[in-house]
Motif scaffolding. Structure first.
Motif, PDB file in Angstrom:
ATOM      1  N   ARG A   1      16.944  37.107  40.186  1.00 31.07           N
ATOM      2  CA  ARG A   1      15.894  36.590  39.308  1.00 31.07           C
ATOM      3  C   ARG A   1      16.521  36.328  37.942  1.00 31.07           C
ATOM      4  O   ARG A   1      17.111  37.238  37.367  1.00 31.07           O
ATOM      5  CB  ARG A   1      14.771  37.618  39.195  1.00 31.07           C
ATOM      6  CG  ARG A   1      14.134  37.956  40.525  1.00 31.07           C
ATOM      7  CD  ARG A   1      13.363  39.262  40.502  1.00 31.07           C
ATOM      8  NE  ARG A   1      12.345  39.337  39.486  1.00 31.07           N
ATOM      9  CZ  ARG A   1      11.108  38.860  39.619  1.00 31.07           C
ATOM     10  NH1 ARG A   1      10.747  38.285  40.750  1.00 31.07           N
ATOM     11  NH2 ARG A   1      10.230  38.976  38.648  1.00 31.07           N
TER      12      ARG A   1
ATOM     13  N   LEU B   1      12.506  32.436  36.388  1.00 24.88           N
ATOM     14  CA  LEU B   1      11.356  33.079  35.768  1.00 24.88           C
ATOM     15  C   LEU B   1      11.100  32.433  34.410  1.00 24.88           C
ATOM     16  O   LEU B   1      12.039  32.071  33.711  1.00 24.88           O
ATOM     17  CB  LEU B   1      11.630  34.573  35.537  1.00 24.88           C
ATOM     18  CG  LEU B   1      12.097  35.399  36.719  1.00 24.88           C
ATOM     19  CD1 LEU B   1      12.468  36.804  36.245  1.00 24.88           C
ATOM     20  CD2 LEU B   1      11.032  35.457  37.785  1.00 24.88           C
TER      21      LEU B   1
ATOM     22  N   ALA C   1      10.600  36.837  28.361  1.00 23.27           N
ATOM     23  CA  ALA C   1      10.464  36.423  29.762  1.00 23.27           C
ATOM     24  C   ALA C   1      11.372  37.264  30.653  1.00 23.27           C
ATOM     25  O   ALA C   1      10.956  37.707  31.730  1.00 23.27           O
ATOM     26  CB  ALA C   1      10.786  34.939  29.910  1.00 23.27           C
TER      27      ALA C   1
ATOM     28  N   ASN D   1      10.037  41.172  30.580  1.00 29.36           N
ATOM     29  CA  ASN D   1       8.743  41.304  31.265  1.00 29.36           C
ATOM     30  C   ASN D   1       8.825  40.889  32.727  1.00 29.36           C
ATOM     31  O   ASN D   1       8.080  41.406  33.561  1.00 29.36           O
ATOM     32  CB  ASN D   1       7.670  40.500  30.541  1.00 29.36           C
ATOM     33  CG  ASN D   1       7.160  41.197  29.306  1.00 29.36           C
ATOM     34  OD1 ASN D   1       6.369  42.119  29.395  1.00 29.36           O
ATOM     35  ND2 ASN D   1       7.626  40.788  28.136  1.00 29.36           N
ATOM     36  N   GLY D   2       9.719  39.950  33.043  1.00 28.74           N
ATOM     37  CA  GLY D   2       9.866  39.495  34.424  1.00 28.74           C
ATOM     38  C   GLY D   2      10.857  40.294  35.234  1.00 28.74           C
ATOM     39  O   GLY D   2      11.108  39.988  36.399  1.00 28.74           O
TER      40      GLY D   2
ATOM     41  N   VAL E   1       5.734  34.483  34.570  1.00 29.34           N
ATOM     42  CA  VAL E   1       5.838  35.859  34.097  1.00 29.34           C
ATOM     43  C   VAL E   1       4.759  36.097  33.049  1.00 29.34           C
ATOM     44  O   VAL E   1       4.626  35.315  32.105  1.00 29.34           O
ATOM     45  CB  VAL E   1       7.238  36.116  33.471  1.00 29.34           C
ATOM     46  CG1 VAL E   1       7.286  37.478  32.796  1.00 29.34           C
ATOM     47  CG2 VAL E   1       8.326  35.979  34.515  1.00 29.34           C
TER      48      VAL E   1
ATOM     49  N   THR F   1       7.848  32.479  31.075  1.00 23.26           N
ATOM     50  CA  THR F   1       6.494  32.681  30.573  1.00 23.26           C
ATOM     51  C   THR F   1       5.937  31.320  30.188  1.00 23.26           C
ATOM     52  O   THR F   1       6.685  30.343  30.064  1.00 23.26           O
ATOM     53  CB  THR F   1       6.511  33.582  29.331  1.00 23.26           C
ATOM     54  OG1 THR F   1       7.302  32.943  28.318  1.00 23.26           O
ATOM     55  CG2 THR F   1       7.044  34.977  29.647  1.00 23.26           C
TER      56      THR F   1
ATOM     57  N   VAL G   1      16.340  34.157  33.958  1.00 28.60           N
ATOM     58  CA  VAL G   1      15.655  33.394  32.924  1.00 28.60           C
ATOM     59  C   VAL G   1      16.713  32.530  32.254  1.00 28.60           C
ATOM     60  O   VAL G   1      17.804  33.003  31.929  1.00 28.60           O
ATOM     61  CB  VAL G   1      14.975  34.321  31.889  1.00 28.60           C
ATOM     62  CG1 VAL G   1      14.410  33.512  30.732  1.00 28.60           C
ATOM     63  CG2 VAL G   1      13.877  35.132  32.556  1.00 28.60           C
TER      64      VAL G   1
ATOM     65  N   GLU H   1       8.766  31.116  38.853  1.00 28.00           N
ATOM     66  CA  GLU H   1       7.798  32.190  39.049  1.00 28.00           C
ATOM     67  C   GLU H   1       7.241  32.545  37.670  1.00 28.00           C
ATOM     68  O   GLU H   1       8.007  32.938  36.777  1.00 28.00           O
ATOM     69  CB  GLU H   1       8.472  33.413  39.659  1.00 28.00           C
ATOM     70  CG  GLU H   1       7.544  34.592  39.848  1.00 28.00           C
ATOM     71  CD  GLU H   1       8.254  35.799  40.416  1.00 28.00           C
ATOM     72  OE1 GLU H   1       8.061  36.902  39.874  1.00 28.00           O
ATOM     73  OE2 GLU H   1       9.011  35.644  41.399  1.00 28.00           O
TER      74      GLU H   1
ATOM     75  N   ALA I   1      14.078  40.414  35.010  1.00 27.34           N
ATOM     76  CA  ALA I   1      15.160  39.513  35.428  1.00 27.34           C
ATOM     77  C   ALA I   1      16.446  40.288  35.703  1.00 27.34           C
ATOM     78  O   ALA I   1      16.697  41.336  35.109  1.00 27.34           O
ATOM     79  CB  ALA I   1      15.414  38.464  34.348  1.00 27.34           C
TER      80      ALA I   1
END
Length: 140
Positions: free
Chosen positions: A3, A37, A101, A104-105, A80, A39, A5, A78, A107
């Motif tokens: 994952r 990922l 992002a 919070n995600g 976030v 936001t 960002v 995806e 990553a």
């Protein structure tokens, strides 16, 4: 699945050059080799920067072309939700969107060309990589 960002500068560079690591990264994302990922605020930043006249001219895209490309990018991302704002951590407020992002995600990595400005991210245990570094890691 990994994952990640992606910093806005990498997105812009990917659109401006089809031969660089940024573009290869987006192609890999389209093949679902990792999960992107973002936001909503970070995605809006992608849009605002890509729609700047200097980038549209360099890319050769109309506003409608950019909207179409962003729709394709959005389909790969995806979303976030931001449950906690980690500001201020970095010198550039725009970089805070990328960090939020990623944290919070949850990553696995934050991808940027600007390693120095993301140095403080180390306290989160989040690897900060160049696009080419991630691509090399994926080949191993």
């Amino acid at each position: 699945m990994t994952r990640i960002v992606i910093d806005t500068a990498v997105i812009v560079t990917a659109f401006r050059s089809r031969t660089g690591a940024g573009h290869a990264l987006l192609r890999s994302a389209a093949l679902r080799r990792f999960r992107l990922l973002a936001t909503v605020p970070l995605f809006f930043e992608y849009e605002a920067v890509l729609k700047r006249p200097e980038h549209r001219l360099a890319i050769g895209f109309s506003l409608e072309d950019i909207d179409g490309a962003l729709a394709e990018l959005a389909a790969l991302i995806e979303p976030v939700a931001v449950h906690f704002r980690w500001r201020p951590q970095l010198a550039d407020p725009a970089d805070e969107l990328v960090l939020e992002a990623a944290v919070n995600g949850r990553a696995d990595a934050l991808i940027t060309y600007n390693l120095r400005d993301f140095g403080p991210v180390a306290r989160f245990g989040l690897p900060v990589l160049l696009p080419g570094d991630l691509l090399r890691m994926m080949r191993q």
